[in-house]
Design an enzyme around this catalytic site. Structure first.
Site, PDB file in Angstrom:
ATOM      1  N   CYS A  43       0.303   6.009   0.295  1.00  0.00           N
ATOM      2  CA  CYS A  43       1.467   6.457  -0.474  1.00  0.00           C
ATOM      3  C   CYS A  43       2.103   5.294  -1.244  1.00  0.00           C
ATOM      4  CB  CYS A  43       2.478   7.082   0.476  1.00  0.00           C
ATOM      5  SG  CYS A  43       4.087   7.394  -0.253  1.00  0.00           S
ATOM      6  N   GLY A  44       2.141   5.402  -2.562  1.00  0.00           N
ATOM      7  CA  GLY A  44       2.739   4.355  -3.395  1.00  0.00           C
ATOM      8  C   GLY A  44       4.226   4.176  -3.133  1.00  0.00           C
ATOM      9  N   HIS A  45       4.948   5.267  -2.926  1.00  0.00           N
ATOM     10  CA  HIS A  45       6.379   5.174  -2.627  1.00  0.00           C
ATOM     11  C   HIS A  45       6.589   4.414  -1.312  1.00  0.00           C
ATOM     12  CE1 HIS A  45       7.544   7.775  -5.891  1.00  0.00           C
ATOM     13  NE2 HIS A  45       6.733   8.732  -5.454  1.00  0.00           N
ATOM     14  N   CYS A  46       5.733   4.685  -0.326  1.00  0.00           N
ATOM     15  CA  CYS A  46       5.835   4.005   0.975  1.00  0.00           C
ATOM     16  C   CYS A  46       5.550   2.512   0.825  1.00  0.00           C
ATOM     17  CB  CYS A  46       4.855   4.609   1.978  1.00  0.00           C
ATOM     18  SG  CYS A  46       5.125   6.363   2.303  1.00  0.00           S
TER      19      CYS A  46
END
Length: 86
Positions: free
Chosen positions: A23-26
């Site tokens: 996950c890029g947001h993570c």
């Protein structure tokens, strides 16, 4: 330094990030989450801060109703997650 809890006492509150490694947001949130953990370790040592990898521990994420990443939950020893609660 905070004193240790007496034997038999309930564990502290846990502030948990549920994440997926892809996950890029993570990945972007990781540095901020590390700062939150460091701050709470000094200012609120009764609150544990951690993370759960939902790829490796998918059942734990399902029990906590994780539907997107990252998800932050405050878990308490007196109110554990239930599979039938929203």
């Amino acid at each position: 330094e905070a004193p240790a809890a007496p034997a038999g006492c309930a564990p502290p509150l846990s502030l948990v990030e549920f994440f997926a490694p892809w996950c890029g947001h993570c990945q972007h949130f990781r540095a901020q989450w590390t700062r939150v953990a460091a701050t709470l370790a000094l200012e609120a040592p009764a609150v544990r801060v951690g993370g759960i990898d939902c790829v490796a521990l998918g059942d734990e994420c399902a029990v906590n109703h994780v539907q997107g990443f990252p998800t932050i939950r405050l878990l308490t020893p007196l109110a554990p997650a239930r599979a039938d609660s929203p």
